[in-house]
Design a protein around this motif. Structure first.
Motif, short mmCIF file in Angstrom:
data_model
loop_
_atom_site.label_atom_id
_atom_site.label_comp_id
_atom_site.label_asym_id
_atom_site.label_seq_id
_atom_site.Cartn_x
_atom_site.Cartn_y
_atom_site.Cartn_z
N CYS A 1 0.88 -1.27 -0.14
CA CYS A 1 0.07 0.02 0.07
C CYS A 1 0.95 1.26 0.06
O CYS A 1 1.86 1.31 0.83
N VAL A 2 0.79 1.98 -1.01
CA VAL A 2 1.61 3.36 -1.24
C VAL A 2 0.65 4.48 -1.26
O VAL A 2 -0.24 4.58 -1.89
N ALA A 3 0.95 5.39 -0.08
CA ALA A 3 0.08 6.66 0.23
C ALA A 3 1.15 7.62 -0.38
O ALA A 3 2.22 7.97 0.24
N ASN A 4 0.93 8.55 -1.45
CA ASN A 4 1.68 9.51 -1.98
C ASN A 4 0.74 10.85 -1.65
O ASN A 4 -0.34 10.98 -1.97
N THR A 5 1.80 12.01 -1.23
CA THR A 5 1.43 13.24 -1.34
C THR A 5 2.29 14.09 -2.25
O THR A 5 3.40 13.55 -2.57
#
Length: 1192
Positions: A616-620
């Motif tokens: 799971c990759v959370a990007n901002t």
């Protein structure tokens, strides 16, 4: 002043190692910053940015384009030389220069030849600050000449000879690529025996008949012109010894022919290179290619070594079946002696190649551009190396420095030019030339003397957003001459930043190593030099980091199920994250089974291909975080396969198999099953289990079984499907190794012996022709064994035996091979017959009215003639005269197991006459009966009367009728009747006990209360006691006169005045009742007609029906009215009336009492079935009618 920034950095925190950043404002080795605004008014000498290669081979079929691009301020102008002299392009109509550029375009497509423009070209770019020059560009047109005409004779040679087919391609520019093909344009196959050399020739270490062909063609491909030229085909014929004898026998003697070494096996010799040693020279950086090709029979193998060294591992490659050794990126260290060794079964030879690596010039330090301010010092350094060592020469603006105008600020010292106290006139472009016999290097470097105030190139009010607890880098790209100094400030009125938490880099960048929330704000960068000052503001915002607060977890899922991974993200509220899922660091498969719902990834119907790592990759825009979990898809194992039987023996075989995929759950065990296709085809039996780490098993086998095996694997999920069945294996027949079981001998008739057994199954037979040898003899005799062999059955009958004699029996299995081991001996008996003697001395003892005990003497064992099973008692009750006409007498039977000689007879009927006899019982049946014994049972308590009915109810009497008990169990002595009234609230009144003669079946009770319910308890008695009771309830009738009056008033009951009158009467009655109750409770007296003496017994005064009054009565002691539940004095007696239906007192032990209505309750003592508890003084409540009568 030199503006090139050195690695040293200014630090605001002592002892720290700050991060070195080379940003865009840094002065590079070749140019000043390329900021467009800066270049608009910044003078700069020319710089060559693009040029054609030094050795420029052109396609003669296309226009010639010679590139030369340069930049500078002002824009440079361009000129060319050709072969060392000025090339005037204006005089040649075919030559033009590209606008804004120095690139030449020579139009030879319309007219002219490429050869006309062959030569050495050099470009010069010039402006007011200096001149830069290009390399010498050698322009040559490519050439792809044809092969010269030649006549090629066919080549005939013997099998095994070596052969070299020459190619000798024409000299082209650039050199062609060589390959061999046939007429069909198919490449000729190559191998260790046949291969192409670096020079293009085709080498045969030895020829074979299949090498015979007429179309060996060498092709040359010229890539530059995209053309292919071919040589004339070469014909080769390989002939055998027999063919040679036929064709050239006349020219060669036998000795000459057969002694030829080329046609026999021979040790290797080199076809190329020749001799034992050779030399090879290569330039640094090129590919070193060394070649050794040998001939011999059998075909030699080539090996390579380096003398006094090791071949470089990562740069060494073998080509052409190891006949070519290649070393890429060769350097001087690769010089030395290389040895190739050719070896076959008959010997080995070697060749040494001495390699020398030369080097064209290469840079150690190329000169860099200098940007100086007036009065500053600087240096240009030009250092190169090569083999041989190159010569360094300097030019200024394209002219050798020796003949260039003199500059007092310049001093040349070999490979270095030293500048001191430069002025604007010192601006120029210097060229450094390093050359040896293998080539040259030419580099341009300008010296630009500028006086410029500071300029900040970073855009103003730049916003930097940084995640908390990470470094923050604030840019301040600057330019100035002299080099400006940089300071940073925070806030509108802040002081210069000198705290330990900041680091100032030489390129102007401010670093905050660990940015916190309080680092948010406005920062000002100030650049100063002696010509001025510039400043710029930037803004910094600190954001909360993105975090995954619920991470996906490791999952183990069975194939076909559903799995879910969770990924919950927490982030700064001003940032919008995007969450993506990866599988094994790649995008998720495009499959509808994969669904993403908010914080979850769900995979339905999981398959083996879904195993892997899910991330799971959370990007901002500022950061990204990830979390991973592994999915293991498990299932029952795949079936084993490749079953194989080895090491077959008579009673064992080895089974091996290959495990199937364990589907991510380790196999714990293997289960082996077998099928006996001879005896039980299609039925599989468990044979053995082995550990999950084994793939073989030694199996024990039984004789004469056609085995077929299969294997199943088992893991923690479950058991696999069975494997395919193995090949069949038939074991040899052998004698049985066991005998039948469950052998028994029992006679079915008095004169036979039936021998039975459980036969062996087909698996246990161990061979064909299964039979049984049955043997028997009497146990107590001296007879020999009698034997008989029977077929595969389970029973044999021996006839003519004495009755019930013990026999020894054995049953042995045998087949066509032999007998089973000696069987065990069991004992049996011949058939039984009925016993001959009855039990004697039968005695009966009556225990009570329902139980008797019987004794008898045992029967002699010999007379039993069988297995004693016990004794059986037949007994029956004598019929009454009314039943004697019936033919059937109901007899009861009790059996007593074993050798018992007494028993109990329960459940007898009391007061009855019984008869019994006893018989002995064996396996055949019963013996004769003993003599009948007669006994009587004593009386018992009777059963309940068969019925009880209440008939002819009147105002004060009830008549009872009943039937005697169906089982009197003796002589009835009397009946007992108990009864008591039940009031309106279902409370029971006093209980009356009455004895009735046994010969009565009807009885009338008198002097009862009218309209009253009574409960009756009725039972019979014998001398043994009272029997069970029967109960009944009945009600006396109401006054008929009052009933008639009420019926006459029915007609007026609906009149209004009558309803009102009745309401008034009801109210008056209610008041009178209340007054009555109050007076009685306060101790008032009832009026009576006369008073009795204190000790006199009260007489019953009948109620006068004409006036409805009672006789007067006063209490014998204190003349007080009777209270509820009042007691009669204990010394009183009651005179018995003529009738026996007097009432029984309610409570046990009370002699007598009066009810409130004046009626007398007499006393009877006797047993009561159910009476109120002693001391209960409650009595029936007075009815409203009785209360009214007392006041009339």
């Amino acid at each position: 002043m030199q503006l090139k920034i050195m690695p040293k950095k200014k630090r605001l925190s002592a002892g720290r190692v700050p991060l070195i950043l080379f940003l865009c404002q840094m002065i590079s080795a070749l140019e000043v910053p390329l900021d467009p605004k800066l270049l608009e008014d910044l003078l700069q000498p020319p710089t060559i940015t693009q040029q054609s290669p030094k050795d420029y081979i052109i396609d003669p079929r296309e226009n010639i384009v010679i590139q030369c691009e340069a930049k500078g301020k002002p824009p440079p102008s361009f000129s060319w030389t050709r072969n060392g002299t000025h090339f005037d392009i204006d005089k040649d109509p075919l030559v033009t220069m590209k606008p804004g550029s120095g690139t030449l375009i020579i139009n030879i497509m319309s007219e002219g030849k490429a050869e006309t423009y062959e030569g050495v070209y050099q470009c010069t770019a010039r402006n007011e600050r200096g001149a830069a020059i290009s390399n010498n560009i050698v322009v040559r047109p490519s050439r792809s000449p044809l092969w010269t005409k030649e006549k090629l004779e066919p080549i005939i040679l013997r099998n095994g000879q070596s052969l070299v087919l020459p190619c000798r391609p024409p000299v082209g520019l650039p050199p062609p690529i060589i390959f061999w093909m046939d007429n069909s344009f198919q490449r000729l196959p190559q191998s260790e025996r046949v291969s192409q050399g670096l020079n293009g020739d085709l080498y045969f270490s030895n020829v074979l008949p299949e090498d015979t062909r007429e179309d060996y063609i060498c092709y040359a491909r010229f890539n530059h012109t995209q053309t292919i030229q071919q040589k004339q085909p070469i014909s080769v014929k390989v002939i055998s010894v027999d063919e040679l004898n036929d064709t050239i026998a006349a020219n060669l003697s036998d000795t000459e022919f057969y002694s030829a070494k080329s046609s026999r096996e021979r040790p290797p010799t080199f076809l190329t290179p020749e001799g034992n040693a050779s030399n090879k020279e290569e330039l640094r950086g090129n590919v070193l290619s060394l070649e050794c090709i040998a001939e011999g029979l059998p075909t030699p193998i080539i090996y390579w070594i380096k003398e006094d060294g090791i071949l470089p591992i990562n740069r060494t490659f073998y080509k052409n079946f190891k006949k070519t050794l290649q070393i890429i990126h060769v350097s001087e260290a690769d010089s030395g002696n290389y040895q190739c060794i050719a070896k076959n079964a008959l010997g080995a030879i070697h060749h040494t190649i001495s390699v020398t690596v030369k080097a064209a010039p290469y840079w150690i330090m190329a000169p860099q551009n200098l940007v100086l301010s007036p009065g500053e010092d600087g240096t240009l350094i030009c250092r190169a190396n090569g083999k041989p060592k190159p010569r360094i020469s300097w030019l200024t603006n394209g002219v050798p420095v020796e003949i260039a105008p003199d500059d007092p600020s310049r001093k040349i010292d070999g490979d270095t030019i030293i500048f001191s106290n430069v002025q604007e006139r010192s601006s120029a472009v210097y060229q450094c030339n390093a050359s040896n016999e293998y080539g040259y290097l030419l580099a341009n470097a300008f010296v630009n003397v500028l006086a410029e105030p500071p300029r900040i190139l970073t855009p103003t009010h730049t916003l930097y957003q940084v995640i908390a607890n990470r470094p923050a880098l604030l840019d301040c790209a600057f330019f100035g001459s002299p080099l400006p100094t940089i300071e940073w400030f925070k806030g509108a009125k802040g002081s210069a930043l000198h705290e330990d938490i900041y680091v100032l880099h030489e390129n102007g960048t401010l670093e905050i190593p660990v940015a916190q929330k309080d680092s948010t704000g406005t920062y000002t960068c100030v650049a100063r030099n002696k010509l001025g000052m510039a400043k710029n503001e930037v803004h910094l915002e600190i954001k909360d980091p993105t975090r995954i607060i619920k991470q996906p977890e490791y999952a183990v899922v069975q194939r076909g199920n559903t799995v879910s991974f969770e990924c919950e993200v927490k982030h700064d509220h001003t940032l919008i994250p995007t969450v993506i899922w990866l599988k094994d660091n790649s995008e998720l498969p495009s499959d509808e089974r994969f669904t993403i719902d908010k914080d979850h990834l769900v995979i339905a119907d999981v398959s083996d291909d879904d195993s892997g790592t899910y991330t799971c990759v959370a990007n901002t825009t500022l950061d990204n975080v990830s979390a991973s979990a592994v999915l293991s898809v498990v299932d029952v194992p795949n079936p084993p396969f490749d079953l194989e039987l080895t090491n077959p023996l008579d009673k064992s075989v080895q089974l091996s198999w290959t495990p199937g995929d364990d589907n991510n759950s380790p196999i714990t065990k293997f289960i082996i099953e077998y099928e006996d296709t001879m005896h039980e085809a299609g039925l599989w039996h468990h044979h053995a289990e082995v550990s999950g780490t084994q793939t073989t098993a030694q199996l024990k086998l039984s004789p004469y079984v056609n085995y077929s095996f299969r294997v199943m694997a088992e893991n923690s999920i479950g058991r696999s499907l069975p494997s395919e069945a193995s090949e069949q294996y038939l074991t040899k027949a052998a004698e049985p190794d066991k005998n039948p079981t469950a052998v028994e001998g029992l006679g079915s008739e008095p004169d036979n012996l039936v021998i039975t057994w459980k036969p062996l199954n087909g698996f246990e037979s161990n061979g064909p022709g299964l039979q049984y040898k049955v043997s028997w003899r009497q146990k107590d005799g001296d007879d020999e064994w009698t034997s008989v062999v029977v077929a595969n059955v389970s029973k044999y009958i021996v006839s003519g035996t004495p009755t019930f004699v013990p026999y020894l029996i054995k049953v042995q299995a045998l087949n066509d091979v032999g007998f089973a081991p000696e069987p065990a001996v069991v004992m049996g008996h011949s058939g039984e017959d009925l016993p001959m003697v009855a039990p004697g001395n039968v005695r009966v003892t009556v225990v009570n009215s329902t139980l008797a005990e019987v004794h008898w003497d045992p029967v002699p064992l010999k007379s039993i003639r069988g297995h004693l099973q016990g004794y059986r008692i037949y007994y029956w009750k004598a019929q009454s005269p009314s039943k004697r006409n019936r033919r059937h007498i109901e007899k009861k039977i009790l059996t007593f197991q074993g050798s018992k000689t007494h028993g109990m007879l329960p459940g007898l009927e009391p007061f009855s006459h019984y008869t019994l006899n006893v018989r002995v019982v064996n396996g055949k049946g019963e013996g004769p009966a003993s003599a009948d014994q007669v006994f009587n049972t004593p009386e018992g308590v009777p059963s309940a009367p068969s019925s009880l009915k209440i008939v002819n109810p009147t105002l004060d009497s009830l008549t009872l009728e009943w039937d005697p008990p169906s089982h009197p169990n003796g002589i009835l002595t009397e009946y007992t009747l108990k009864y008591q009234p039940i009031n309106s609230t279902h409370e029971l009144g006093p209980l009356v006990d009455l004895k009735i003669p046994a010969n009565k079946t009807r009885w009338t009770l008198k002097n009862l209360n009218f309209s009253t319910r009574y409960k009756f308890y009725f039972y019979a008695q014998t001398s043994a006691g009272s029997g069970s009771q029967i109960t009944e309830e009945a009600v006396t009738t109401v006054d008929e006169g009052k009933m008639a009056m009420a019926s006459r008033q029915v007609d007026i009951a609906t009149q209004g005045w009558f309803i009102g009158l009745m309401c008034a009467v009801a109210l008056l009655i209610l008041i009178l009742l209340i007054v009555c109750f109050i007076r009685r409770n306060k101790g008032g007296k009832y009026p009576v007609k006369e008073k009795e003496d204190a000790r006199a017994d009260p007489e019953i005064q009948p109620m006068k029906e004409d006036d409805g009054t009672f006789g007067e009565y006063s209490d014998a002691e204190d003349h007080k009215p009777l209270k509820k539940g009042s007691r009669t004095p204990s010394d009183r007696t009651v005179k018995k009336e003529d009738s026996d239906d007097s009432l029984v007192d309610y409570g046990e032990g009370v002699n007598g009492q009066f009810n409130e209505d004046g009626s007398f309750i007499g006393q009877y003592s006797g047993k009561k079935e159910k009476e109120p508890a002693e001391g209960n003084e409650s009595s029936e409540a007075p009815s409203p009618v009785n209360a009214m009568n007392s006041f009339v």
